[in-house]
Write a protein that holds these residues in place. Structure first.
Motif, PDB file in Angstrom:
ATOM      1  N   VAL A  11     -19.819  75.281   1.550  1.00  0.00           N
ATOM      2  CA  VAL A  11     -19.988  75.570   2.970  1.00  0.00           C
ATOM      3  C   VAL A  11     -21.416  75.181   3.360  1.00  0.00           C
ATOM      4  O   VAL A  11     -22.358  75.417   2.599  1.00  0.00           O
ATOM      5  CB  VAL A  11     -19.690  77.050   3.307  1.00  0.00           C
ATOM      6  CG1 VAL A  11     -20.688  77.987   2.659  1.00  0.00           C
ATOM      7  CG2 VAL A  11     -19.661  77.284   4.804  1.00  0.00           C
ATOM      8  N   CYS A  12     -21.536  74.526   4.498  1.00  0.00           N
ATOM      9  CA  CYS A  12     -22.842  74.083   4.981  1.00  0.00           C
ATOM     10  C   CYS A  12     -23.045  74.553   6.418  1.00  0.00           C
ATOM     11  O   CYS A  12     -22.145  74.436   7.244  1.00  0.00           O
ATOM     12  CB  CYS A  12     -22.941  72.559   4.958  1.00  0.00           C
ATOM     13  SG  CYS A  12     -22.725  71.821   3.344  1.00  0.00           S
ATOM     14  N   THR A  49     -26.708  75.659   2.325  1.00  0.00           N
ATOM     15  CA  THR A  49     -25.496  75.280   1.598  1.00  0.00           C
ATOM     16  C   THR A  49     -25.192  76.324   0.535  1.00  0.00           C
ATOM     17  O   THR A  49     -26.101  76.886  -0.062  1.00  0.00           O
ATOM     18  CB  THR A  49     -25.694  73.912   0.910  1.00  0.00           C
ATOM     19  OG1 THR A  49     -26.081  72.963   1.891  1.00  0.00           O
ATOM     20  CG2 THR A  49     -24.447  73.438   0.218  1.00  0.00           C
ATOM     21  N   ARG A  58     -19.517  74.222   8.328  1.00  0.00           N
ATOM     22  CA  ARG A  58     -18.493  73.298   7.832  1.00  0.00           C
ATOM     23  C   ARG A  58     -18.154  73.645   6.391  1.00  0.00           C
ATOM     24  O   ARG A  58     -19.041  73.876   5.573  1.00  0.00           O
ATOM     25  CB  ARG A  58     -18.995  71.859   7.914  1.00  0.00           C
ATOM     26  CG  ARG A  58     -19.203  71.403   9.334  1.00  0.00           C
ATOM     27  CD  ARG A  58     -19.534  69.947   9.389  1.00  0.00           C
ATOM     28  NE  ARG A  58     -19.629  69.547  10.804  1.00  0.00           N
ATOM     29  CZ  ARG A  58     -20.262  68.480  11.227  1.00  0.00           C
ATOM     30  NH1 ARG A  58     -20.874  67.690  10.368  1.00  0.00           N
ATOM     31  NH2 ARG A  58     -20.308  68.195  12.511  1.00  0.00           N
ATOM     32  N   VAL A  59     -16.856  73.651   6.088  1.00  0.00           N
ATOM     33  CA  VAL A  59     -16.378  73.918   4.733  1.00  0.00           C
ATOM     34  C   VAL A  59     -15.768  72.639   4.183  1.00  0.00           C
ATOM     35  O   VAL A  59     -14.905  72.036   4.827  1.00  0.00           O
ATOM     36  CB  VAL A  59     -15.344  75.065   4.712  1.00  0.00           C
ATOM     37  CG1 VAL A  59     -14.823  75.288   3.300  1.00  0.00           C
ATOM     38  CG2 VAL A  59     -15.939  76.345   5.271  1.00  0.00           C
ATOM     39  N   TYR A  60     -16.230  72.220   2.997  1.00  0.00           N
ATOM     40  CA  TYR A  60     -15.712  71.038   2.336  1.00  0.00           C
ATOM     41  C   TYR A  60     -14.956  71.482   1.089  1.00  0.00           C
ATOM     42  O   TYR A  60     -15.534  72.107   0.196  1.00  0.00           O
ATOM     43  CB  TYR A  60     -16.856  70.085   1.942  1.00  0.00           C
ATOM     44  CG  TYR A  60     -17.619  69.588   3.142  1.00  0.00           C
ATOM     45  CD1 TYR A  60     -17.189  68.454   3.822  1.00  0.00           C
ATOM     46  CD2 TYR A  60     -18.746  70.253   3.608  1.00  0.00           C
ATOM     47  CE1 TYR A  60     -17.881  67.990   4.938  1.00  0.00           C
ATOM     48  CE2 TYR A  60     -19.446  69.797   4.705  1.00  0.00           C
ATOM     49  CZ  TYR A  60     -19.009  68.673   5.365  1.00  0.00           C
ATOM     50  OH  TYR A  60     -19.690  68.218   6.461  1.00  0.00           O
ATOM     51  N   ASP A  61     -13.668  71.175   1.027  1.00  0.00           N
ATOM     52  CA  ASP A  61     -12.812  71.564  -0.091  1.00  0.00           C
ATOM     53  C   ASP A  61     -13.088  70.642  -1.273  1.00  0.00           C
ATOM     54  O   ASP A  61     -12.909  69.421  -1.171  1.00  0.00           O
ATOM     55  CB  ASP A  61     -11.345  71.466   0.348  1.00  0.00           C
ATOM     56  CG  ASP A  61     -10.383  72.016  -0.679  1.00  0.00           C
ATOM     57  OD1 ASP A  61     -10.814  72.332  -1.811  1.00  0.00           O
ATOM     58  OD2 ASP A  61      -9.205  72.142  -0.335  1.00  0.00           O
ATOM     59  N   LEU A  88     -12.701  80.375   0.189  1.00  0.00           N
ATOM     60  CA  LEU A  88     -12.249  80.751   1.519  1.00  0.00           C
ATOM     61  C   LEU A  88     -10.936  81.511   1.401  1.00  0.00           C
ATOM     62  O   LEU A  88      -9.962  80.994   0.857  1.00  0.00           O
ATOM     63  CB  LEU A  88     -12.073  79.511   2.398  1.00  0.00           C
ATOM     64  CG  LEU A  88     -11.599  79.751   3.822  1.00  0.00           C
ATOM     65  CD1 LEU A  88     -12.600  80.618   4.586  1.00  0.00           C
ATOM     66  CD2 LEU A  88     -11.380  78.432   4.532  1.00  0.00           C
ATOM     67  N   THR A 140     -11.477  76.410  -2.445  1.00  0.00           N
ATOM     68  CA  THR A 140     -12.779  76.623  -3.067  1.00  0.00           C
ATOM     69  C   THR A 140     -13.606  75.399  -2.731  1.00  0.00           C
ATOM     70  O   THR A 140     -13.128  74.274  -2.847  1.00  0.00           O
ATOM     71  CB  THR A 140     -12.649  76.771  -4.593  1.00  0.00           C
ATOM     72  OG1 THR A 140     -11.812  77.887  -4.871  1.00  0.00           O
ATOM     73  CG2 THR A 140     -14.007  76.983  -5.238  1.00  0.00           C
ATOM     74  N   VAL A 150     -18.358  78.475  -2.090  1.00  0.00           N
ATOM     75  CA  VAL A 150     -17.565  79.589  -1.563  1.00  0.00           C
ATOM     76  C   VAL A 150     -16.090  79.472  -1.965  1.00  0.00           C
ATOM     77  O   VAL A 150     -15.619  78.408  -2.352  1.00  0.00           O
ATOM     78  CB  VAL A 150     -17.620  79.643  -0.019  1.00  0.00           C
ATOM     79  CG1 VAL A 150     -19.011  79.923   0.472  1.00  0.00           C
ATOM     80  CG2 VAL A 150     -17.076  78.379   0.594  1.00  0.00           C
TER      81      VAL A 150
END
Length: 72
Positions: free
Chosen positions: A50-51, A26, A64-67, A31, A47, A29
């Motif tokens: 990311v995992c 994790t 996976r990117v979580y905003d 993006l 922003t 980040v």
């Protein structure tokens, strides 16, 4: 009242989410993306966190990117 980032991280650590996939790595980040047709300028998309995860039901690995700006 917890901050927006804390609520988002709590959701990521939710037991139901953990059962579905295993987080291997994790990071925080920003993006950045380019837009067609010329792809000459970087634009901030989000922003977040990311995992790199192993999804056991799908027998696959995903990034996976979580905003963190999304309201839960």
């Amino acid at each position: 009242m917890p901050c927006k980032i804390c609520r988002t991280l709590d959701a990521l650590l939710d037991l139901n989410n953990f059962i579905l996939f295993q987080t291997l790595s994790t990071a925080v980040v920003q993006l950045l993306v380019t837009l067609p047709p010329q792809h000459i300028k970087w634009n901030h998309k989000c922003t977040g966190v990311v995992c790199f995860v192993k999804d056991n039901p799908k027998r696959s690995y995903f990034i996976r990117v979580y905003d963190i700006e999304v309201t839960i």
